[in-house]
Design a protein around this motif. Structure first.
Motif, PDB file in Angstrom:
ATOM      1  N   TRP A 129      -3.536  11.770   4.616  1.00  0.00           N
ATOM      2  CA  TRP A 129      -4.323  11.951   2.912  1.00  0.00           C
ATOM      3  C   TRP A 129      -5.702  10.936   2.716  1.00  0.00           C
ATOM      4  O   TRP A 129      -5.468   9.780   3.826  1.00  0.00           O
ATOM      5  CB  TRP A 129      -3.260  11.412   2.453  1.00  0.00           C
ATOM      6  CG  TRP A 129      -2.357  12.432   1.628  1.00  0.00           C
ATOM      7  CD1 TRP A 129      -1.379  12.725   2.139  1.00  0.00           C
ATOM      8  CD2 TRP A 129      -2.363  13.418   0.354  1.00  0.00           C
ATOM      9  NE1 TRP A 129      -0.829  13.975   1.870  1.00  0.00           N
ATOM     10  CE2 TRP A 129      -1.261  14.608   0.633  1.00  0.00           C
ATOM     11  CE3 TRP A 129      -3.367  13.502  -0.577  1.00  0.00           C
ATOM     12  CZ2 TRP A 129      -1.823  15.345  -0.355  1.00  0.00           C
ATOM     13  CZ3 TRP A 129      -3.435  14.616  -1.993  1.00  0.00           C
ATOM     14  CH2 TRP A 129      -2.219  15.793  -1.423  1.00  0.00           C
ATOM     15  N   GLY A 130      -6.262  11.038   2.081  1.00  0.00           N
ATOM     16  CA  GLY A 130      -7.758  10.175   1.928  1.00  0.00           C
ATOM     17  C   GLY A 130      -8.915  11.188   2.539  1.00  0.00           C
ATOM     18  O   GLY A 130      -9.741  10.319   3.025  1.00  0.00           O
ATOM     19  N   ARG A 178       3.974  10.899   2.436  1.00  0.00           N
ATOM     20  CA  ARG A 178       4.086  11.466   0.854  1.00  0.00           C
ATOM     21  C   ARG A 178       5.368  11.954   0.241  1.00  0.00           C
ATOM     22  O   ARG A 178       5.568  11.321  -0.970  1.00  0.00           O
ATOM     23  CB  ARG A 178       2.659  12.272   0.726  1.00  0.00           C
ATOM     24  CG  ARG A 178       1.455  11.669   0.459  1.00  0.00           C
ATOM     25  CD  ARG A 178       0.764  10.349  -0.414  1.00  0.00           C
ATOM     26  NE  ARG A 178       0.220  10.234  -0.049  1.00  0.00           N
ATOM     27  CZ  ARG A 178      -1.009   9.396  -1.392  1.00  0.00           C
ATOM     28  NH1 ARG A 178      -0.991  10.562  -2.227  1.00  0.00           N
ATOM     29  NH2 ARG A 178      -2.159   9.327  -0.781  1.00  0.00           N
ATOM     30  N   ARG A 186      -0.488   7.676   4.026  1.00  0.00           N
ATOM     31  CA  ARG A 186      -1.487   8.448   4.423  1.00  0.00           C
ATOM     32  C   ARG A 186      -0.697  10.316   4.989  1.00  0.00           C
ATOM     33  O   ARG A 186      -1.501  11.336   4.864  1.00  0.00           O
ATOM     34  CB  ARG A 186      -2.973   7.893   5.281  1.00  0.00           C
ATOM     35  CG  ARG A 186      -3.296   6.650   4.254  1.00  0.00           C
ATOM     36  CD  ARG A 186      -5.192   6.882   5.028  1.00  0.00           C
ATOM     37  NE  ARG A 186      -5.322   8.029   5.267  1.00  0.00           N
ATOM     38  CZ  ARG A 186      -6.421   7.842   6.221  1.00  0.00           C
ATOM     39  NH1 ARG A 186      -7.675   6.707   7.193  1.00  0.00           N
ATOM     40  NH2 ARG A 186      -7.257   8.668   5.500  1.00  0.00           N
ATOM     41  N   SER A 224      -0.878   1.719  -4.249  1.00  0.00           N
ATOM     42  CA  SER A 224      -2.156   2.968  -4.110  1.00  0.00           C
ATOM     43  C   SER A 224      -3.115   1.814  -2.834  1.00  0.00           C
ATOM     44  O   SER A 224      -2.970   0.945  -2.652  1.00  0.00           O
ATOM     45  CB  SER A 224      -3.069   2.387  -5.229  1.00  0.00           C
ATOM     46  OG  SER A 224      -4.587   2.758  -5.509  1.00  0.00           O
ATOM     47  N   PRO A 225      -3.698   2.751  -1.834  1.00  0.00           N
ATOM     48  CA  PRO A 225      -3.637   4.158  -1.938  1.00  0.00           C
ATOM     49  C   PRO A 225      -1.950   4.803  -1.923  1.00  0.00           C
ATOM     50  O   PRO A 225      -2.635   6.372  -1.860  1.00  0.00           O
ATOM     51  CB  PRO A 225      -4.878   4.557  -1.653  1.00  0.00           C
ATOM     52  CG  PRO A 225      -4.430   3.424  -0.076  1.00  0.00           C
ATOM     53  CD  PRO A 225      -3.808   2.444  -0.955  1.00  0.00           C
ATOM     54  N   GLY A 226      -1.582   4.617  -1.530  1.00  0.00           N
ATOM     55  CA  GLY A 226      -0.368   5.266  -1.544  1.00  0.00           C
ATOM     56  C   GLY A 226      -0.626   5.565   0.301  1.00  0.00           C
ATOM     57  O   GLY A 226      -1.448   5.342   1.123  1.00  0.00           O
ATOM     58  N   ARG A 240       0.587  -1.239   0.235  1.00  0.00           N
ATOM     59  CA  ARG A 240      -0.021  -0.228  -0.144  1.00  0.00           C
ATOM     60  C   ARG A 240       0.561   1.369  -0.135  1.00  0.00           C
ATOM     61  O   ARG A 240       0.402   2.426  -0.606  1.00  0.00           O
ATOM     62  CB  ARG A 240      -0.960  -0.146   1.106  1.00  0.00           C
ATOM     63  CG  ARG A 240      -2.058   0.862   1.239  1.00  0.00           C
ATOM     64  CD  ARG A 240      -2.863   0.977   2.359  1.00  0.00           C
ATOM     65  NE  ARG A 240      -1.419   1.693   3.600  1.00  0.00           N
ATOM     66  CZ  ARG A 240      -1.912   2.352   4.781  1.00  0.00           C
ATOM     67  NH1 ARG A 240      -2.696   1.672   5.938  1.00  0.00           N
ATOM     68  NH2 ARG A 240      -1.451   2.821   5.270  1.00  0.00           N
TER      69      ARG A 240
END
Length: 340
Positions: free
Chosen positions: A335-336, A278, A273, A269-271, A265
């Protein structure tokens, strides 16, 4: 990527089965300074490491990664104070090894029963761990003698086999440490660490000074060590090496672990968080090649809230309060979330 997903699921299954080799809870390290001051180099580290799993600990230089590894083996300087727990539980069910609290173990115990035998180490500065008056072959054969039951007549072959595993050239085995390049010294240290087949291996920047081909070869050898059922804590700033070998990734910033995620992950994806995680990926040449703005804070002068907030594009007034580590990350605006 499917192989990484399988690895991550295997690691989770192993942990749930009680197959942990190392369990760290609330590990903190402070260094006492002159004038009664102290600096927190590591704060509240929590993680488990299972047999047959690699956890890659990544982050910028000075974030506390190597201090954490040194704390586990009792290799910190005299002005260091540790707290928390680091339980070395053995090599898995049925191993016969007694559980040991590493932070409470005395030097005699660490030197005689832990270092090299239950925990192998690839040091960050290998030249400092090699004796100047002994050749690489001497180092390897002595380590074979100390850590294995290999008879005298077989030690030379065992030493050469260890060198080959670490991609150390046979033609350099009779050289002394001062005759080695940084990359060769690194490979010699890796060979020494692999000899004892310790249940847990701590590899602190094991690919430093190596070209890309040797980085990949070293990472693959470390992965084979893991696939044989050993645990590996890989400390690195080389995200390409981490992607090649890791099951999970722990991201450290200003002495704290701010995210732990499955490697599939994290790199896919989604990378990740956490905004800092990031940023590490976006700085890679094969990605956006955009550096994180600013510099990491001094550990002696951390902001009262989130240490990453001064560099973070998502920071707001909520970040004046230090975030709690929940659901695998420590961030008010991961993120998310609705701010993504």
């Amino acid at each position: 990527m499917n192989e990484q997903i399988v690895r991550a699921l295997q690691a989770v299954t192993a942990e749930r089965a009680g197959d942990a080799v190392l369990s760290v809870r609330g590990l903190s390290v402070r260094f006492r300074l002159r004038g009664g001051r102290s600096v927190a180099a590591v704060t509240g580290a929590d993680f488990d490491l299972a047999a047959g799993e690699c956890l890659a600990l990544v982050g910028e230089s000075g974030c506390g990664k190597s201090v954490l590894a040194s704390a586990l083996l009792g290799l910190l300087p005299g002005n260091a104070e540790t707290s928390g727990s680091a339980l070395l539980t053995g090599a898995g069910p049925g191993s016969g090894e007694a559980a040991l609290e590493l932070l409470a173990a005395d030097e005699r115990t660490l030197a005689r029963t832990v270092r090299g035998r239950r925990v192998g180490l690839v040091p960050q500065s290998p030249a400092a761990h090699l004796t100047a008056v002994r050749t690489v072959r001497d180092h390897l054969e002595e380590t074979v003698r100390a850590l294995t039951n290999t008879p005298r007549r077989g030690r030379r072959a065992a030493a050469e086999a260890a060198a080959e595993r670490a991609a150390f050239p046979a033609g350099h085995l009779d050289r002394y440490p001062h005759e080695l390049s940084g990359g060769l010294a690194q490979r010699a240290a890796t060979a020494l660490a692999l000899i004892g087949d310790a249940p847990l291996l701590l590899a602190d920047e094991p690919t430093t000074g190596l070209d890309r081909e040797l980085v990949d070869r070293t990472a693959d050898e470390l992965r084979r060590h893991v696939d044989e059922g050993k645990a590996l804590l890989l400390i690195t700033h080389d995200l390409a090496a981490a992607r090649r070998v890791a099951d999970r990734v722990a991201v450290m910033y200003a002495g704290r672990i701010v995210e732990i995620a499955p490697a599939a992950r994290f790199f896919g994806s989604p990378g990740p968080r956490h905004p800092y995680a990031r940023g590490l990926l976006d700085a890679l040449p094969e990605r956006e090649f955009t550096p994180i703005p600013g510099l990491p804070p001094e550990l002696s002068d951390l902001p009262p809230g989130c240490a990453f907030a001064p560099r973070c594009p998502r920071a707001d007034e909520a970040c004046a309060v230090r975030p709690t580590f929940l659901a695998g990350r420590a961030c008010h605006h991961p993120w998310g979330s609705e701010r993504a």
